[in-house]
Design a protein around this motif. Structure first.
Motif, short mmCIF file in Angstrom:
data_model
loop_
_atom_site.label_atom_id
_atom_site.label_comp_id
_atom_site.label_asym_id
_atom_site.label_seq_id
_atom_site.Cartn_x
_atom_site.Cartn_y
_atom_site.Cartn_z
N ARG A 285 0.80 -1.03 0.18
CA ARG A 285 -0.17 0.21 0.02
C ARG A 285 0.82 1.33 -0.12
O ARG A 285 1.73 1.30 0.68
CB ARG A 285 -0.84 0.11 1.21
CG ARG A 285 -1.53 1.33 1.43
CD ARG A 285 -2.59 1.50 2.78
NE ARG A 285 -3.72 1.12 2.41
CZ ARG A 285 -4.74 1.03 3.14
NH1 ARG A 285 -4.83 1.87 4.27
NH2 ARG A 285 -5.95 0.47 3.04
N LYS A 286 0.37 2.25 -0.83
CA LYS A 286 1.19 3.43 -0.89
C LYS A 286 0.38 4.46 -0.22
O LYS A 286 -0.94 4.60 -0.78
CB LYS A 286 1.73 3.91 -2.41
CG LYS A 286 2.86 2.93 -2.85
CD LYS A 286 3.28 3.57 -4.25
CE LYS A 286 4.21 2.58 -4.88
NZ LYS A 286 5.49 2.73 -4.04
N MET A 287 0.66 5.28 0.66
CA MET A 287 -0.02 6.41 1.16
C MET A 287 0.76 7.80 0.90
O MET A 287 1.60 8.05 1.36
CB MET A 287 -0.47 6.16 2.66
CG MET A 287 -0.90 7.38 3.32
SD MET A 287 -1.11 7.11 5.16
CE MET A 287 -2.25 5.94 5.16
N LEU A 288 -0.11 8.51 0.03
CA LEU A 288 0.33 10.00 -0.12
C LEU A 288 -0.29 10.86 0.88
O LEU A 288 -1.33 10.89 1.08
CB LEU A 288 -0.05 10.36 -1.63
CG LEU A 288 0.69 11.56 -2.02
CD1 LEU A 288 2.06 11.30 -2.41
CD2 LEU A 288 0.03 11.99 -3.46
N ILE A 289 0.47 11.74 1.62
CA ILE A 289 -0.01 12.58 2.59
C ILE A 289 0.24 13.93 2.07
O ILE A 289 1.17 14.59 1.64
CB ILE A 289 0.81 12.37 3.81
CG1 ILE A 289 0.90 11.04 4.56
CG2 ILE A 289 0.26 13.57 4.90
CD1 ILE A 289 1.66 10.17 4.23
#
Length: 326
Positions: A285-289
């Motif tokens: 999973r990639k999470m962009l903030i």
């Protein structure tokens, strides 16, 4: 190794709420316990410890490393060295769709401030596996500054803002070892660069041209997947500190992918509030903030969704994390 860890925890002279830091002097009570740890159990503990620990260090060095790791992290439970826990979305927060964030970013960019600047300042955490169980998390801070003649300097230091002032694990000599917070891992000056290829050329402020720019950054002849696009964004942010106009263009491009799912508000590892957008794949999973008012990218986190027992990795462990600053 449970019995050794229990003894370590009992001998820990700096509990989480203690007044001393892990690199401070030990009191008499702590010295007695540490002496007992290092000497009274050598005969029975060494053979088992040598077979179980992947680092292959001498028994006393292993004990010292584990004590250091416990003190450096301030933990008295759980593994001595392990991957950081993934960021958690605030339960009662409302997700902001990327198209809505793009509108905010467009309004924020009306005065074109702040401006684009070549160079970067980033805090990064990466998981060093290479056959170790458990793997070791290596935190660094990297600052790149460009000069008027197109030369630039790069400084990389070992530091972890979650534990300011405490020693940090590094892998610079091929094996994990503690160094002082702020220890300089490398300091280099590079001669002028005349390359005008992405990501060295300034990023455009047109969505179609930015898409082509990121594709060239990724050395791809075909359209990028959303995962590849996020990797190219990371390369861009490791070279440039985006201005308001560039950030607005990037948010619009990401909104057009329609694959990034809004989750809600998170607090990143530097204590900043942001909106989280995730891309789920079978293995990761990639999470962009992103900053909720301007759309500026604050961070990018990649986590494992499946365990990798051969590397000592569990589902949910953080593979890598970058936090960009101005």
């Amino acid at each position: 190794m449970a019995d050794e860890l229990e003894l370590l925890r009992g001998a820990n002279p700096v509990p989480v709420d203690g007044p001393r830091f892990g690199d401070g002097p030990l009191d008499h009570h702590a010295e007695r316990h540490l002496d007992r740890l290092l000497h009274e159990r050598t005969t029975t503990a060494v053979p088992r410890r040598r077979t179980r620990l992947a680092w292959g260090l001498a028994a006393t060095a292993v004990v010292a490393a584990l004590v250091s790791a416990l003190l450096f992290t301030g933990q008295t439970t759980g593994p001595a060295v392990a991957a950081p826990r993934p960021l958690v979305v605030q339960a009662d927060s409302s997700p902001v769709p990327l198209k809505q964030l793009a509108e905010r970013a467009e309004r924020a960019a009306a005065d074109n401030s702040p401006a684009l600047r070549k160079g970067t300042h980033v805090q990064a955490w990466s998981l060093a596996m290479s056959g170790r169980k458990p793997p070791v998390t290596l935190p660094i801070e990297r600052i790149v500054r460009w000069n008027a003649d197109d030369s630039h300097t790069e400084i990389v230091v070992a530091t972890d803002p979650r534990h300011p002032g405490r020693p940090v694990l590094t892998d610079e000599d091929g094996g994990p070892r503690p160094v002082e917070d702020g220890h300089v891992l490398s300091r280099q000056t590079y001669p002028p660069s005349w390359s005008d290829a992405p990501p060295h050329s300034p990023p455009p402020t047109d969505v179609a041209r930015l898409r082509a720019y990121l594709q060239e950054t990724a050395y791809s002849k075909t359209a990028l997947t959303t995962g590849e696009l996020l990797d190219a964004v990371a390369s861009l942010l490791d070279t440039w500190t985006l201005g308001a106009r560039e950030s607005a263009t990037l948010v619009q491009l990401l909104a057009d992918t329609e694959e990034l799912r809004p989750l809600g508000q998170v607090t990143d590892r530097l204590g900043r509030r942001g909106q989280a957008y995730v891309l789920d794949r079978p293995d990761s999973r990639k999470m962009l903030i992103m900053e909720p008012a301007t759309g500026a990218v604050l961070g990018l986190e990649t986590t494992f969704k499946k365990a990798e027992p051969e590397y000592g990795v569990k589902a949910g462990d953080v593979m890598s994390y970058s936090a960009w600053m101005r």
